[in-house]
Design a protein around this motif. Sequence first.
Motif: not given
Length: 335
Positions: A47, A53, A93, A104-107
């Motif tokens: 990560r 990010r 996510d 897994g895409c929301y953030s």
Amino acid sequence: VLYIKMTVLTTAFFCGYKLGRPWHADFQFNWARMPAAIRRAIANKTRQSPGDRKDMVKAVVDQMLEHEPNPTRAICHSVVRSIIRSHPECFADVAKNGDVLGDGCYSLLQQIKTRVEYKNRNNTLGRRRRERRPRSEVPDEGRAMQRGPVDQYGCVRWGPLEIPPGETEASLDGIKHHLLDIYSKEGMSGAERADPLMEKTYIIQRRYLNSVPPPAIAVLKEEWPFLFSPRGFFSHFTLLTDIPILTKFREALDRKGNTIMRFCQEVKCHQRVKSVLTCFEHEDSDKAACILLLVMAYFKEPKDAIVLEVDTCATATDIKSTITLTSTPRLIVQG
């Protein structure tokens, strides 16, 4: 001619060219343009830090804007989905147990779409959203002002273009000088008298605030001093968002304040939260201030990031001479 056209189509298909396919369906990132920290995270399948990010989001959006000036949320979702599928361990996510949340895409989608909105704030030609209604009345004021499209930040009058009826650029500048004259004679006590004049000059206030580079706080206070009065600040925010912030804040405290208090009282291992609750007395303490301090303590924010405590009897001159004031706004609490 028909035979030639069919031959071209057949050749294109078998060569891998899918005619009419949108650019984002097969969009390939140039990972070489990504920050070095992101490339290392991908190589190590780890990560990335929040700062890295953020840099990665900027780089992704810059590449997307080369294909389309204002990608829709659906396009952003398609692009993000391809990133998540390629590198789920880095960007998806995930829950504490390692399970992927949803797709897994929301953030990442939220971050990329927010960045797209930011890059297009002043791009009226690339704007996609239509106005929800032709005119909107500002709550509690009874005065109508043109409402623009809602952006990702909730602003409806970020950069108004229409000068108020009966006014000109010259007359608005004259009103601004009149406001400065009121302030020089009455100080912040003239905020109530200045309120209707501040609304009239809203368009040139926004123009000044949105300028690049943005003005420093000290310069802004000299140019528009009544923006720093509670009345002027709340009025400006209401015009900007169509939300009467003071009313909404009080309603939120009434609805959610007790829930926050109960939650924090059940937190057993958070020392800073316990310290705030120890000082809170239900009868005498300010509940709003307590909730603000609890939220900051729970998220490990330093208290002086928002609140500066000074002596109960300190004047503005005393405060300036005894503590170092930051360039960003703070709440100064006496006592």
